[in-house]
Design an enzyme around this catalytic site. Structure first.
Site, PDB file in Angstrom:
ATOM      1  N   ALA A  14       0.814  -1.241   0.048  1.00 35.94           N
ATOM      2  CA  ALA A  14       0.097   0.215   0.104  1.00 35.94           C
ATOM      3  C   ALA A  14       0.764   1.167   0.109  1.00 35.94           C
ATOM      4  O   ALA A  14       0.392   2.125  -0.650  1.00 35.94           O
ATOM      5  CB  ALA A  14      -0.894   0.118   1.084  1.00 35.94           C
ATOM      6  N   GLU A  33      10.238   3.716   6.072  1.00 36.44           N
ATOM      7  CA  GLU A  33      10.192   2.183   5.714  1.00 36.44           C
ATOM      8  C   GLU A  33      10.969   1.822   6.925  1.00 36.44           C
ATOM      9  O   GLU A  33      12.306   2.074   7.013  1.00 36.44           O
ATOM     10  CB  GLU A  33      10.535   1.611   4.528  1.00 36.44           C
ATOM     11  CG  GLU A  33      10.895   0.126   4.624  1.00 36.44           C
ATOM     12  CD  GLU A  33       9.634  -0.803   5.150  1.00 36.44           C
ATOM     13  OE1 GLU A  33      10.089  -1.567   5.844  1.00 36.44           O
ATOM     14  OE2 GLU A  33       8.506  -0.430   4.935  1.00 36.44           O
ATOM     15  N   ALA A  34      10.695   0.761   7.899  1.00 36.38           N
ATOM     16  CA  ALA A  34      11.526   0.380   8.781  1.00 36.38           C
ATOM     17  C   ALA A  34      12.636  -0.681   8.416  1.00 36.38           C
ATOM     18  O   ALA A  34      13.839  -0.714   8.884  1.00 36.38           O
ATOM     19  CB  ALA A  34      10.679  -0.431   9.928  1.00 36.38           C
ATOM     20  N   HIS A 442      -2.370 -14.041   5.100  1.00 34.10           N
ATOM     21  CA  HIS A 442      -3.639 -13.135   4.833  1.00 34.10           C
ATOM     22  C   HIS A 442      -3.936 -12.276   5.687  1.00 34.10           C
ATOM     23  O   HIS A 442      -5.328 -12.315   5.861  1.00 34.10           O
ATOM     24  CB  HIS A 442      -4.479 -13.850   3.957  1.00 34.10           C
ATOM     25  CG  HIS A 442      -3.990 -14.587   2.697  1.00 34.10           C
ATOM     26  ND1 HIS A 442      -4.469 -15.663   1.913  1.00 34.10           N
ATOM     27  CD2 HIS A 442      -2.708 -14.210   2.262  1.00 34.10           C
ATOM     28  CE1 HIS A 442      -3.778 -16.058   0.960  1.00 34.10           C
ATOM     29  NE2 HIS A 442      -2.779 -15.390   1.162  1.00 34.10           N
TER      30      HIS A 442
END
Length: 502
Positions: A14, A33-34, A442
């Protein structure tokens, strides 16, 4: 402190879509972003995806011990540019339209299948498909396997021989039946969200991507989110989002960050000494996943190595037990896949027909283990806490056995290794389903769209009661979809970008 119009937290599926789409307008966008900036070499190699589990590209979470099994379950999720799209098994499949229409019927107005269809189409470029249903000009290029594995081909023929329908486009979201599903593989290599969306956008001067950046909390002015605090190594930074802050940290990371920032169930926050900004009991609740089980076969001859993702053929069927359309997915797998912890025979060459519960009734939760933003959260999917879920998987196992015994697979079948032909009694099979439990990875639902007190975001994805803050990832799915989730996350992010830009 640096200032941007938009701050996007998380560069998974996403986040890559959002950063690319929002930066098209010339506004300043920060993507945090990690994980690492550099992809692992094996990410590009489709059949190597199992080796990425537990790597530096995986948060490597585990559930709490499950009541159904007494054991923990591994919960891989992507860490790094592209997130889980960089380590997953590359199935690119929409859920059946009935699942999305159930969202709209339950209060997520504007999120039915027809509402999402333009976003689905905007993400993809397909060939030879119905242009009313499938996209023609998007960044992603999904398609069925080019070099098809012989076990996948035999499995599809076996399903037809067993009397199950063949689908023209099982990835499109409007059919039940069996077929070669679309894969995120282009010219023999994985195509991740980073490949398709972020890489083409990264040279834009108005887009800044910062990796190895762990977001520790949202910065709040009363009920307004003004930005985020994040750490890179030992240094702490502040980024202000003058237009909006958008959380795309996923089903685990997004509720974790909300709770660390005082947005979540007040009793849980109080227990940890976190000041409550907004009492939203739905944050971290409603967790759902697709558990897997399967029938594993020994092969009577050598199984050639696969060049794709090991699972090229899928079937989507209704057992009549689930509530919203198809409730079980079957996949023909060219390796003898089973739970890592399951004792049993050394199968050697083998294959499996996997059964996945697509419409689980069970719901779990994500909670903080501590106020340390780097600590693994407490994850409890509560697998099989609702007995109806076992009923659905049991029906799926019987279908898998029926297909496994069809003539097309006889040249491969050297015998049923698991659960074994002697296991026929219902209670024995229900026990087997619990012990041979794998997560399909999921995860969804922990910041659900809706209007009731258990929802977290409204139909425009704004967090209830908080201005300047949206969520756009798998956590907003209010109920399960009957497919692998990645294609739907692309669509959610495409629709979110449209909502934000409008």
């Amino acid at each position: 402190m640096r200032s941007y119009e938009y701050v996007v937290v998380g560069a998974g599926t996403a986040g890559c879509v959002l950063a690319a789409r929002l930066s098209e307008d010339g506004v300043r966008v920060l993507l945090l972003e990690a994980g690492d900036a550099q992809p692992l070499e094996l990410m590009a190699v489709p059949p190597a995806w199992p080796s990425l589990m537990g790597s530096t590209a995986d948060w490597a979470d585990e559930t709490v011990p499950q009541r159904a099994t007494g054991t923990s379950v591994a919960w891989p999720r992507g860490r790094g540019l592209g997130g889980s799209s960089s380590i997953n098994a590359m199935n690119f499949v929409r859920g059946h339209r009935a699942g999305y229409d159930a969202w709209a019927a339950a209060g997520a107005k504007g999120w039915g299948f027809d509402d999402l269809l333009p976003a689905f189409k905007r993400s993809e470029q397909t060939e030879g498909r119905d242009p009313v249903l499938r996209g023609l000009g998007g960044p992603l290029r999904p398609g069925p396997a080019v070099q098809r594995h012989p076990i996948a081909e035999a499995g599809l023929r076996a399903a037809e021989q067993a009397g199950f329908p063949m689908a023209r486009d099982i990835s499109g979201g409007v059919e039940e039946g069996f077929g070669f599903c679309d894969l995120s593989i282009v010219d023999g290599r994985r195509q991740s969200a980073a490949d398709a969306y972020l890489t083409p956008a990264q040279n834009r001067p108005n887009l800044e991507v910062v990796t190895d950046a762990l977001v520790s909390r949202l910065l709040m002015d009363g009920d307004r989110c003004r930005g985020v605090e994040y750490q890179v190594g030992a240094e702490t930074f502040v980024a202000e989002g003058t237009a909006e802050v958008v959380l795309a940290a996923g089903t685990i990371g997004t509720p974790q960050l909300l709770m660390l920032s005082g947005i979540g169930p007040a009793d849980h926050l109080d227990d940890l000494g976190i000041e409550v900004v907004a009492d939203l009991p739905g944050v971290g609740a409603n967790l759902h996943d697709h558990p897997m089980c399967g029938v594993v076969y020994q092969s009577r001859r050598s199984v050639p190595p696969g060049v794709n993702n090991h699972g090229e053929v899928q079937g989507l069927l209704s057992t009549g037990i689930g509530g919203h359309g198809p409730d079980v997915q079957l996949m023909v797998v060219d390796v003898p896949l089973r739970a890592d912890s399951l004792p049993g025979p050394d199968i050697g060459d083998g294959y499996a027909i996997m059964v996945s519960l697509m419409a689980p009734y069970s719901r779990g939760s994500v909670r903080l283990a501590s106020i340390d933003p780097g600590a693994h959260p407490v994850i409890d999917p509560a697998y099989y806490s609702d007995e109806r879920d076992l009923d659905i998987v049991l029906a799926g196992l019987r279908i898998a056995r029926e297909i496994g015994a069809a003539p097309a697979l006889r040249e491969w079948c050297g015998g049923e290794a698991l659960p074994g032909p002697e296991m026929q009694a219902e209670e024995e099979l229900r026990s087997y389903i619990k012990t041979n439990l794998r997560s399909y990875s999921h995860y969804a639902g922990t910041c659900a769209i809706g209007t009731d007190e258990r929802s977290v975001v409204d139909t425009d994805l704004h967090v209830h009661g908080i201005s300047n803050l949206r969520v756009a990832d798998a956590s907003v799915m209010p109920s399960p979809i009957s497919a692998n989730t990645n294609a739907t996350v692309y669509a959610i992010a495409e629709r979110a970008a449209e909502l934000i830009r409008s």
